[in-house]
Design a protein around this motif. Structure first.
Motif, short mmCIF file in Angstrom:
data_model
loop_
_atom_site.label_atom_id
_atom_site.label_comp_id
_atom_site.label_asym_id
_atom_site.label_seq_id
_atom_site.Cartn_x
_atom_site.Cartn_y
_atom_site.Cartn_z
N ALA A 6 4.63 1.09 -6.61
CA ALA A 6 4.39 -0.12 -5.95
C ALA A 6 5.35 -0.55 -7.02
O ALA A 6 5.06 -0.85 -8.33
N GLY A 62 1.59 1.88 3.15
CA GLY A 62 2.02 0.72 2.13
C GLY A 62 2.78 -0.29 3.09
O GLY A 62 2.71 -0.92 4.49
N GLN A 81 4.11 -1.77 -1.93
CA GLN A 81 4.02 -0.63 -1.99
C GLN A 81 4.79 0.31 -1.11
O GLN A 81 5.11 0.28 0.20
N THR A 106 2.13 6.81 1.09
CA THR A 106 1.58 7.62 -0.03
C THR A 106 1.36 8.71 0.05
O THR A 106 0.90 9.77 1.28
#
Length: 516
Positions: free
Chosen positions: A299, A447, A488, A491
């Motif tokens: 991020a 994100g 962000q 993940t």
């Protein structure tokens, strides 16, 4: 110093329908070889799918991705993340899913032929995941947006490389019987196995997705090409080579001892009090999700200081940025559409945001250059995503919140050091609440951008025994209206092959607040 200036159907012919794909993942894909730097319009494909029992249906699927503008012989070409969107009517799903299903999760696998100079290899665009999606009422469509990483392509000779869609497999599971965050391949509570639909391109359709030119004179030797393999050799998702040196290989995490993923799992307690709450009605069904595996994400962002008319870069991507540790979708809170108060779904993720120190230069009082380093002390981060209501009344939300303190050190005024002591910090922690907008921010796995405004408290502990500088920093920095913008990336959960690894590095957001 980095400074940026802010600015103020019926069952008789079961069919699939399509609605526009969700937005592509935010961020710039990292990795070796040719980047996916040329975007194309989404491709609409027609399929015929066999039902689990008998009969068939017509499927219309939309594939959106980013493809390289060109390639180089012997170097990997990396298509961008793919979004494969399928629209399904509720009546169609009733023929596949158990009775009483109110939400569905799905994975998709698309076989893609990679052809060049009369030779071909097959790539599997596998484990494209569509998160839990509430079902609409009869007659309305549900939109399943599957997103994921795809393999890279390396060719051993010049010539145009054509990507052509082939067989499509969908795995659909009721998220009602187990948990809304359950993976389609998982079965923690003994619920029925996922229902699989196998789809073939409709007659007369080509399935063409993209053509990538690889420059070079015809007959140029193939660097490193072994010439092994057969035309159309099937791919297993590990490594596939065709007879003209076409190699398909999935993305793998780059070795980075300083930033290994997963980082240390996050600690602390979830606090979803800053997320939009359910309307008054029946109580929510809340549960912790067992077996959640740790992951990580990047991020990066900007923090404005309104009084100083400037901004500092947070987690600078050019200066060894730190990873966030994440327990994705560790807790759920939900209520059925038929319950008093209506449908509500919230997925809570826990994160630890250990940021590197920032460094910036500002003009204090409009003329005096002051530089300082800033240490961030962050509490546990709660990221809550979900939706309130369904169909035309649905409202999606994404909220991240945590408490933060700031410590200033290595302060210089016009180049001259200013002793502020070792404990010059905000007098108390302050709350940071950031919000993302759907579909730019869909969930913690994909994100996207988030932003919010914070109020910086007064400072204390600044200066020496002979000189108290608290009032100076309070007057220069403290106050409301300070914009924080974070972006962000995706993940990565190393133990979950459906997530993109390594995590993607997003772009820095603009210093200007996002407009609707």
């Amino acid at each position: 110093m980095n400074v940026q200036r802010p600015v103020t159907g019926g069952r008789h012919s079961v069919r699939l329908t399509l609605v526009c794909a969700a937005a592509l993942l935010a961020g710039v894909m990292s990795g070796p070889g040719s980047a996916a730097d040329a975007r194309t319009d989404p491709d609409t494909l027609a399929y015929t799918c066999g039902l689990p029992s008998s009969g068939s249906l017509t499927a219309v699927v939309q594939v959106a991705s980013a493809y390289p503008a060109s390639g180089t012989v012997g170097e990997p070409m990396q298509p961008g993340p793919v979004t494969l969107t399928v629209g399904i009517s509720r009546s169609d799903l009733d023929a596949v899913l158990p009775a009483g299903t109110t939400a569905v999760v799905s994975t998709a696998t698309l076989s893609v032929e990679v052809g060049q100079n009369g030779q071909s290899a097959e790539a599997q665009w596998a484990n494209l995941v569509a998160p839990s999606t509430p079902l609409p009422s009869d007659g309305d469509d549900i939109h399943l947006a599957h997103v994921g990483e795809v393999p890279s392509i390396t060719v051993g000779a010049p010539g145009e490389v054509a990507l052509t869609a082939g067989k499509l497999t969908l795995q659909l599971r009721s998220a009602t019987a187990t948990d809304p965050t359950a993976e389609p391949s998982a079965d923690p509570s003994g619920a029925a196995a996922p229902e699989a639909l196998t789809c073939e391109l409709a007659a007369g359709r080509t399935g063409h997705l993209a053509t990538v030119p690889v420059p070079g004179a015809p007959g140029t030797p193939s660097p490193g090409a072994s010439g092994s393999g057969n035309p159309g050799e099937p791919g297993d998702g590990k490594s596939v080579k065709g007879s003209d040196g076409i190699t398909v290989k999935p993305r793998t995490a780059d070795a980075d001892p300083a930033n290994a993923c997963p980082v240390e799992p996050p600690t602390g307690k979830l606090d979803a009090s800053d997320a939009p709450q359910a309307p008054a009605g029946d109580p929510l069904i809340e549960s912790d999700v067992p077996g959640v595996r740790p992951g990580c994400a990047y991020a990066v962002g900007l923090a404005n200081v309104r009084k100083l008319n400037g901004a500092m870069i947070i987690n600078d991507p050019k200066r060894k940025p730190a990873l966030i540790s994440v327990l994705a979708n560790a807790h759920t809170a939900r209520r059925l559409p038929t319950s008093a108060g209506g449908y509500y779904l919230r997925l809570d993720s826990l994160g630890n945001l250990k940021l590197p120190d920032a460094e910036s230069t500002f003009l204090t009082f409009g003329f005096e250059p002051v530089s300082a380093k800033v240490e961030f002390e962050n509490g546990p981060v709660t990221i809550s995503t979900g939706n309130i209501g369904i169909l035309t009344n649905v409202v999606y939300f994404a909220t991240a919140s945590f408490k933060q303190s700031l410590r200033l050190y290595d302060v210089k005024v016009n180049g001259t050091p200013l002793d502020v002591g070792k404990n010059c910090r905000t007098a108390a922690p302050f709350k940071v609440v950031l919000n993302g907008k759907f579909p730019k921010y869909m969930n913690v796995l994909f994100g996207g951008p988030m932003e919010g405004e914070v109020t910086i408290p007064p400072f204390s502990g600044c200066g020496t025994a002979d000189e108290n500088l608290d009032a100076l920093f309070t007057a220069s920095i403290s106050g409301p209206g300070n914009l924080v913008s974070l972006n962000q990336g995706t993940t990565c959960i190393p133990e979950d092959t459906s997530t993109p690894c390594p995590p993607t590095m997003p772009e820095l957001p603009s210093a200007a607040p996002e407009k609707n």
